[in-house]
Design a protein around this motif. Structure first.
Motif, short mmCIF file in Angstrom:
data_model
loop_
_atom_site.label_atom_id
_atom_site.label_comp_id
_atom_site.label_asym_id
_atom_site.label_seq_id
_atom_site.Cartn_x
_atom_site.Cartn_y
_atom_site.Cartn_z
N TYR A 90 0.81 -1.22 0.00
CA TYR A 90 0.00 0.00 0.00
C TYR A 90 0.85 1.28 0.00
CZ TYR A 90 -2.98 -3.75 1.72
OH TYR A 90 -3.61 -4.95 1.88
N ASP A 91 0.17 2.39 -0.28
CA ASP A 91 0.83 3.70 -0.33
C ASP A 91 1.61 3.98 0.95
OD1 ASP A 91 -0.23 4.06 -2.78
OD2 ASP A 91 -1.54 5.74 -2.26
N GLY A 92 2.70 4.72 0.81
CA GLY A 92 3.52 5.08 1.96
C GLY A 92 4.36 3.91 2.44
N ASP A 93 4.56 2.91 1.59
CA ASP A 93 5.31 1.70 1.95
C ASP A 93 4.73 1.03 3.18
OD1 ASP A 93 7.10 1.82 -0.21
OD2 ASP A 93 8.30 3.32 0.84
N LYS A 94 3.39 0.94 3.21
CA LYS A 94 2.68 0.27 4.30
C LYS A 94 2.15 -1.08 3.79
CE LYS A 94 2.48 3.74 7.41
NZ LYS A 94 2.78 4.92 6.66
N GLY A 95 1.80 -1.93 4.77
CA GLY A 95 1.17 -3.20 4.41
C GLY A 95 2.18 -4.29 4.15
N PRO A 96 1.69 -5.46 3.78
CA PRO A 96 2.56 -6.64 3.64
C PRO A 96 3.52 -6.54 2.46
CG PRO A 96 0.34 -7.14 2.90
CD PRO A 96 0.27 -5.78 3.51
N ASN A 97 4.61 -7.29 2.53
CA ASN A 97 5.54 -7.40 1.41
C ASN A 97 4.87 -8.14 0.25
OD1 ASN A 97 8.25 -6.36 1.34
ND2 ASN A 97 8.59 -7.50 3.23
N THR A 98 5.17 -7.70 -0.96
CA THR A 98 4.60 -8.34 -2.16
C THR A 98 5.76 -8.68 -3.09
OG1 THR A 98 4.49 -6.33 -3.48
CG2 THR A 98 2.63 -6.75 -2.00
N GLY A 99 5.43 -9.19 -4.25
CA GLY A 99 6.45 -9.41 -5.28
C GLY A 99 6.97 -8.10 -5.86
N GLY A 100 6.25 -7.00 -5.63
CA GLY A 100 6.62 -5.68 -6.15
C GLY A 100 5.40 -5.01 -6.77
N MET A 101 5.13 -3.77 -6.38
CA MET A 101 3.91 -3.06 -6.80
C MET A 101 4.17 -1.94 -7.81
SD MET A 101 1.41 -4.58 -5.30
CE MET A 101 0.07 -3.41 -5.52
N GLY A 102 5.44 -1.75 -8.14
CA GLY A 102 5.75 -0.70 -9.11
C GLY A 102 7.25 -0.50 -9.14
N ALA A 103 7.74 0.16 -10.18
CA ALA A 103 9.18 0.35 -10.32
C ALA A 103 9.44 1.51 -11.25
CB ALA A 103 9.83 -0.92 -10.87
N TYR A 104 10.66 2.02 -11.19
CA TYR A 104 11.05 3.05 -12.14
C TYR A 104 12.53 2.95 -12.44
CZ TYR A 104 12.65 5.44 -7.92
OH TYR A 104 13.28 5.74 -6.75
N SER A 105 12.92 3.57 -13.55
CA SER A 105 14.30 3.59 -13.98
C SER A 105 14.48 4.85 -14.83
CB SER A 105 14.60 2.36 -14.83
OG SER A 105 15.93 2.38 -15.32
N PRO A 106 15.56 5.63 -14.70
CA PRO A 106 16.71 5.43 -13.80
C PRO A 106 16.38 5.78 -12.35
CG PRO A 106 16.95 7.52 -14.97
CD PRO A 106 15.70 6.87 -15.50
N VAL A 107 17.38 5.64 -11.48
CA VAL A 107 17.22 5.93 -10.06
C VAL A 107 18.15 7.09 -9.69
CG1 VAL A 107 17.31 4.94 -7.74
CG2 VAL A 107 16.76 3.47 -9.69
N PRO A 108 17.58 8.31 -9.50
CA PRO A 108 18.41 9.50 -9.33
C PRO A 108 19.42 9.42 -8.19
CG PRO A 108 16.12 10.10 -9.68
CD PRO A 108 16.14 8.61 -9.56
N PHE A 109 19.09 8.75 -7.08
CA PHE A 109 20.05 8.76 -5.97
C PHE A 109 21.22 7.79 -6.19
CE2 PHE A 109 16.77 5.74 -4.48
CZ PHE A 109 17.56 4.64 -4.16
N VAL A 110 21.13 6.97 -7.21
CA VAL A 110 22.28 6.13 -7.54
C VAL A 110 23.19 6.94 -8.46
CG1 VAL A 110 23.09 3.95 -8.52
CG2 VAL A 110 20.93 4.02 -7.28
N THR A 111 24.13 7.65 -7.84
CA THR A 111 25.05 8.51 -8.59
C THR A 111 26.05 7.63 -9.32
OG1 THR A 111 26.53 8.54 -6.71
CG2 THR A 111 24.90 10.32 -6.82
N GLU A 112 26.82 8.26 -10.20
CA GLU A 112 27.84 7.51 -10.94
C GLU A 112 28.82 6.83 -9.97
OE1 GLU A 112 27.57 6.66 -13.99
OE2 GLU A 112 29.47 5.57 -13.82
N GLU A 113 29.10 7.51 -8.88
CA GLU A 113 30.04 6.98 -7.88
C GLU A 113 29.47 5.73 -7.19
OE1 GLU A 113 32.28 8.58 -3.83
OE2 GLU A 113 30.65 9.73 -4.73
N VAL A 114 28.19 5.80 -6.86
CA VAL A 114 27.54 4.66 -6.21
C VAL A 114 27.46 3.48 -7.18
CG1 VAL A 114 25.34 3.83 -5.25
CG2 VAL A 114 26.20 6.09 -4.62
#
Ligand code: AMP
Ligand code: GLY
Length: 417
Positions: free
Chosen positions: A218-242
């Motif tokens: 559910y919204d706000g990262d609440k509720g039980p773990n699932t296989g995955g409810m959505g995703a995105y790419s790229p990931v801004p906080f993954v800098t070139e250094e990371v």
């Protein structure tokens, strides 16, 4: 020249995305998918063979002169589909059963990381309830308790209280219905998570674009773990250094370690990583494409995926090219998921939307598209940035009618306002 015949094993959104990407290959003439789903059926010929029926799959690949088989789900890898195909001289992209242990056995993965100094959470393994409970009681919360073995996402408890931790240990070590128990107790790692998938061929590592999954229901990262409810790419906080650190200090050393241990890995190595204040660390490895990450990563691949699979099988070098576009996908799931849910509800309007739809659990009944699984479809928007991609996904979802579905409205919330 289009001449290659490909078989994709699996039926979810991940396989739909693989099929869709193979369909863009200038080399691929014909795609089969076993067993596939109603969406995949529009782009591939679906064959009614279950993912675990490796004898029937091998026989089919032989009979149909398949040039390359690509495996989606871990279930097929865990029963040794790759070993079986190789025995028959059939070309297949996916790790052997022994190499797939990096996903199927948490303890194998943990031991490997300890031995080769790959950054991950510290851990202890237990087979008995009493010593496990003594250990957990003497440590700070939250307690991270993992069942060792494939447990379809049910195998991890991040306990905020000692009561919850005790109950989890009892479930996993004393309750026979869970299977013969063995648990790993880990240090709690804090930070944002991201998924780094790499095509691996022995010591060679071909990185794919970054993605982030949303595991809670559910919204706000609440509720039980699932296989995955959505995703995105790229990931801004993954800098070139990371990214560099994750590639050079985690993914490449892991590929090397597998070779050194006598279980070279060929397939997709999925690093489930967490960005701590000490840099990225491993939460888990999977031996396959992630779902739903694949549905936002592969649409960004501009080079030929057949070439990539083919090169990996032979250990050849292979460069990949990626689009600068952002992808954001939202999963439409059956109400009740990840618990029990109904099937057979009609879905209207998904055909005409201006976004990419990857089917996860759908079927066709009397000419109508109906729900047939927990996760039903993934709606993927694209754009110059993630905000644009999200807008496209949301606009499309508003046009899809089905009373039996729900979805998260906050996919991307960690990087978008
Ligand atoms: P896994 O199935 O191992 O990916 O775990 C499922 C989820 O549990 C992860 O996506 C994390 O959110 C959480 N988790 C697992 N291990 C840890 C850990 N050591 N520290 C913090 N959170 C964890
Ligand atoms: N999305 C997480 C996984 O594929 O395991």
């Amino acid at each position: 020249m289009k001449s290659k015949r490909v078989l994709v094993v699996g039926s979810g959104g991940r396989c739909h995305a693989i099929v869709d990407t193979l369909a863009r290959s200038p080399q691929v003439e014909k795609i089969y998918c076993a067993p596939g789903n109603a969406g995949i059926a529009r782009q591939a010929e679906c064959v009614n063979i279950a993912v675990g029926d490796i004898e029937a799959l091998a026989a089919f690949a032989k009979e149909q002169k398949i040039d390359l088989t690509v495996v989606g789900p871990e279930a097929a890898l865990a029963v040794g589909i790759t070993d079986r195909f190789q025995q028959e001289g059939l070309r297949i992209f996916g790790p052997t059963k022994a190499a797939a242990q990096i996903e199927s056995s948490k303890e194998f993965a943990k031991r490997l990381m300890a031995k080769y100094e790959i950054p991950t959470a510290g851990y202890e393994a237990f087979e008995e309830f009493e010593p496990a409970w003594e250990y957990v009681k003497g440590r700070a919360l939250p307690a991270v308790i993992k069942y060792d073995g494939l447990a379809a996402g049910k195998g991890v408890v991040v306990a905020e209280s000692y009561e919850e931790a005790e109950e989890a240990l009892k479930d996993m070590l004393l309750d026979e219905s869970f299977g013969k128990g063995r648990v790993v107790v880990e240090d709690f790692l804090d930070g944002p998570e991201f998924s780094f998938m790499c095509v691996v061929s022995g010591e060679k590592v071909y990185p794919l674009a970054m993605a982030q999954d949303h595991k809670r229901a559910y919204d706000g990262d609440k509720g039980p773990n699932t296989g995955g409810m959505g995703a995105y790419s790229p990931v801004p906080f993954v800098t070139e250094e990371v990214r560099e650190f994750a590639l050079e200090r985690i993914m490449k050393p892991t590929a090397k370690a597998m070779v050194a241990e006598g279980v070279p890995f060929v397939g997709v190595l999925y690093g489930g990583l967490i960005l701590t204040t000490d840099g990225p660390k491993v939460i888990e490895f999977n031996a396959r494409f992630g779902d739903p990450e694949t549905e936002v990563v592969l649409p960004r691949l501009e080079s030929d995926i057949y070439n990539l699979f083919d090169a990996a099988i032979d250990g050849r070098d292979c460069a990949t090219e990626w689009s600068q576009e952002a992808m954001l996908g939202v999963v439409l799931a059956s109400k009740g998921y990840p618990g029990s849910y109904g099937k057979g509800a009609e879905i209207k309007g998904s055909e005409s939307v201006d976004a990419t739809i990857y089917h996860m659990g759908t079927a066709e009944r009397e000419g109508k598209l109906v729900t047939a699984g927990g996760r039903v479809m993934m709606v993927v928007g694209r754009g110059a940035d993630l905000a644009e991609a999200r807008e496209m996904a949301h606009r499309a979802i508003d046009q899809i009618e089905c009373e039996a579905l729900f979805h998260r409205r906050d996919i991307g919330h960690k990087v978008l306002n």
